[in-house]
Design a protein around this motif. Structure first.
Motif, mmCIF file in Angstrom:
data_model
loop_
_atom_site.group_PDB
_atom_site.id
_atom_site.type_symbol
_atom_site.label_atom_id
_atom_site.label_comp_id
_atom_site.label_asym_id
_atom_site.label_seq_id
_atom_site.Cartn_x
_atom_site.Cartn_y
_atom_site.Cartn_z
ATOM 1 N N MET A 97 0.843 -1.200 0.000
ATOM 2 C CA MET A 97 0.000 0.000 0.000
ATOM 3 C C MET A 97 0.878 1.250 0.000
ATOM 4 O O MET A 97 1.871 1.306 0.711
ATOM 5 C CB MET A 97 -0.928 -0.003 1.226
ATOM 6 C CG MET A 97 -1.848 1.195 1.287
ATOM 7 S SD MET A 97 -3.142 1.072 2.546
ATOM 8 C CE MET A 97 -4.322 0.011 1.714
ATOM 9 N N LYS A 98 0.507 2.225 -0.804
ATOM 10 C CA LYS A 98 1.284 3.458 -0.913
ATOM 11 C C LYS A 98 0.742 4.494 0.066
ATOM 12 O O LYS A 98 -0.439 4.842 0.037
ATOM 13 C CB LYS A 98 1.250 4.001 -2.340
ATOM 14 C CG LYS A 98 2.128 5.223 -2.552
ATOM 15 C CD LYS A 98 2.337 5.518 -4.017
ATOM 16 C CE LYS A 98 3.263 4.537 -4.685
ATOM 17 N NZ LYS A 98 4.675 4.665 -4.256
ATOM 18 N N HIS A 99 1.637 4.983 0.914
ATOM 19 C CA HIS A 99 1.264 5.975 1.915
ATOM 20 C C HIS A 99 1.357 7.369 1.296
ATOM 21 O O HIS A 99 2.414 7.784 0.825
ATOM 22 C CB HIS A 99 2.195 5.880 3.125
ATOM 23 C CG HIS A 99 1.788 6.774 4.255
ATOM 24 N ND1 HIS A 99 2.090 8.117 4.295
ATOM 25 C CD2 HIS A 99 1.079 6.514 5.391
ATOM 26 C CE1 HIS A 99 1.601 8.654 5.397
ATOM 27 N NE2 HIS A 99 0.984 7.699 6.085
ATOM 28 N N ILE A 100 0.238 8.079 1.297
ATOM 29 C CA ILE A 100 0.170 9.420 0.695
ATOM 30 C C ILE A 100 -0.100 10.446 1.785
ATOM 31 O O ILE A 100 -1.071 10.330 2.538
ATOM 32 C CB ILE A 100 -0.936 9.498 -0.375
ATOM 33 C CG1 ILE A 100 -0.671 8.489 -1.492
ATOM 34 C CG2 ILE A 100 -1.018 10.914 -0.948
ATOM 35 C CD1 ILE A 100 -1.771 8.443 -2.540
ATOM 36 N N SER A 101 0.756 11.442 1.863
ATOM 37 C CA SER A 101 0.562 12.553 2.798
ATOM 38 C C SER A 101 0.043 13.754 2.023
ATOM 39 O O SER A 101 0.760 14.334 1.199
ATOM 40 C CB SER A 101 1.881 12.913 3.494
ATOM 41 O OG SER A 101 2.316 11.860 4.325
ATOM 42 N N VAL A 102 -1.214 14.097 2.250
ATOM 43 C CA VAL A 102 -1.812 15.278 1.622
ATOM 44 C C VAL A 102 -1.613 16.446 2.569
ATOM 45 O O VAL A 102 -2.143 16.451 3.686
ATOM 46 C CB VAL A 102 -3.307 15.065 1.337
ATOM 47 C CG1 VAL A 102 -3.893 16.309 0.666
ATOM 48 C CG2 VAL A 102 -3.525 13.836 0.476
ATOM 49 N N LEU A 103 -0.832 17.439 2.140
ATOM 50 C CA LEU A 103 -0.587 18.593 2.997
ATOM 51 C C LEU A 103 -1.866 19.428 3.138
ATOM 52 O O LEU A 103 -2.648 19.560 2.191
ATOM 53 C CB LEU A 103 0.523 19.465 2.427
ATOM 54 C CG LEU A 103 1.908 18.834 2.219
ATOM 55 C CD1 LEU A 103 2.933 19.923 1.972
ATOM 56 C CD2 LEU A 103 2.322 17.972 3.395
ATOM 57 N N VAL A 104 -2.038 19.995 4.328
ATOM 58 C CA VAL A 104 -3.139 20.928 4.571
ATOM 59 C C VAL A 104 -2.510 22.251 4.997
ATOM 60 O O VAL A 104 -2.444 22.585 6.180
ATOM 61 C CB VAL A 104 -4.093 20.396 5.651
ATOM 62 C CG1 VAL A 104 -5.321 21.307 5.754
ATOM 63 C CG2 VAL A 104 -4.526 18.971 5.345
#
Length: 326
Positions: A1-8
């Motif tokens: 699984m690819k871990h995605i960090s969406v910046l806020v």
């Protein structure tokens, strides 16, 4: 699984964060329907417990502070805006070292959406590399980040794991590109159909509105620009302009290029093509009629220049954007 960090980031565009989440979620759901495991794990990260969105209408609570994320596979930088672009960067500067560290030490890929490119460029990771951003702020980008090679016409730029998209909702095309890269064409095509996104959309040239590069202080050049915009239907030569404004030809060419990033001939061409675009949008005139009204007599040259600047042929542009044909 690819871990995605969406910046806020502070001033984040909530709609684009939601759209990004929707696309990756749909990809996961489709994979499950095929009997496969979901591939994307999204985490929303910020620099404070609660972030005010663009316009101050909403507040968002990230899942984690960036310091809690030790390693991630992909960082998504959505567009954000606070008063002006430099202020936006300053208020979000805490992200910069974290982004650099994730990329340099953990090999994290990074995708900037629209003007999120300003935050990515501020890390220095884009120096001597190509990048896309919203065409409306391309001149500001060039001035702020002269070491970055801006690709004004591109919807998607892939620079060895540093991805960027053009303006507005073209971010969806970049997300589709990433979905296809990680999970295959079938999943990307499915998502494009669900959200009705043109998966073949590659250029933002047709959407660019040329308003002249006047964010400079050279008054002589501004006068030349004004003259060109008022007389573009006439045959204008560089020698005539130099004589009209009492300046040497070479000096005028050098000053014009420095101030506008275009040669005089390029500027005249862009003014003519912008006039042609408006003509196609607001009338039922033929290609030849518009060509003559913008000062061209060579049909082949006009069609070639129009396609080079807009990315489509005159007839394609007319059929797509004329307000009188729909």
């Amino acid at each position: 699984m690819k871990h995605i960090s969406v910046l806020v980031p502070i001033g984040v565009h909530i709609g684009i964060v939601d759209g990004t989440c929707d696309l990756f979620t749909e990809a996961n759901d489709f994979l499950v329907s095929l009997g496969r495991q979901p591939y994307f794990h999204l985490n929303f990260v910020g620099i404070s417990r609660e972030i005010t969105s663009k316009g101050g209408l909403f507040s968002v609570k990230p899942n984690d502070h960036i310091d809690a994320v030790k390693k991630t596979d992909l960082i998504i930088i959505p567009p954000c805006f606070q008063t002006d672009l430099q202020t936006t960067i300053d208020k979000n500067k805490e992200f910069l070292k974290w982004i650099q560290g994730q990329h340099n030490h953990h090999g994290s890929e990074i995708a900037s959406l629209c003007i999120g490119a300003f935050l990515l460029a501020s890390t220095g990771l884009l120096d001597q590399r190509k990048c896309a951003t919203n065409w409306m702020v391309a001149e500001d980008f060039k001035k702020m980040f002269p070491k970055v090679m801006i690709e004004t016409d591109k919807v998607i730029v892939d620079e060895r794991g540093l991805y960027s998209s053009g303006g507005g909702y073209s971010y969806m095309n970049l997300i589709l590109y990433l979905i296809e890269k990680y999970t295959g064409r079938e999943v990307a095509v499915h998502c494009s159909k669900v959200f009705q996104i043109d998966i073949s959309y590659k250029s933002q040239s047709a959407f660019i509105i040329f308003s002249g590069q006047k964010q400079h202080s050279d008054e002589k050049v501004k006068s030349v620009q004004k003259y060109i915009e008022e007389h573009f239907q006439e045959k204008i030569t560089v020698d005539e302009l130099a004589q009209l404004y009492c300046i040497g030809r070479r000096s005028l060419e050098l000053r014009f290029k420095k101030a506008t990033s275009n040669t005089i001939v390029e500027y005249l061409q862009r003014v003519k093509i912008e006039a042609a675009k408006r003509n196609f949008e607001l009338s039922k005139k033929s290609v030849n009629e518009v060509m003559f009204e913008t000062g061209y007599t060579d049909s082949k040259a006009f069609r070639s220049l129009f396609k080079r600047i807009t990315g489509v042929s005159p007839i394609e542009y007319s059929n797509k954007y004329s307000t009188l044909k729909h």
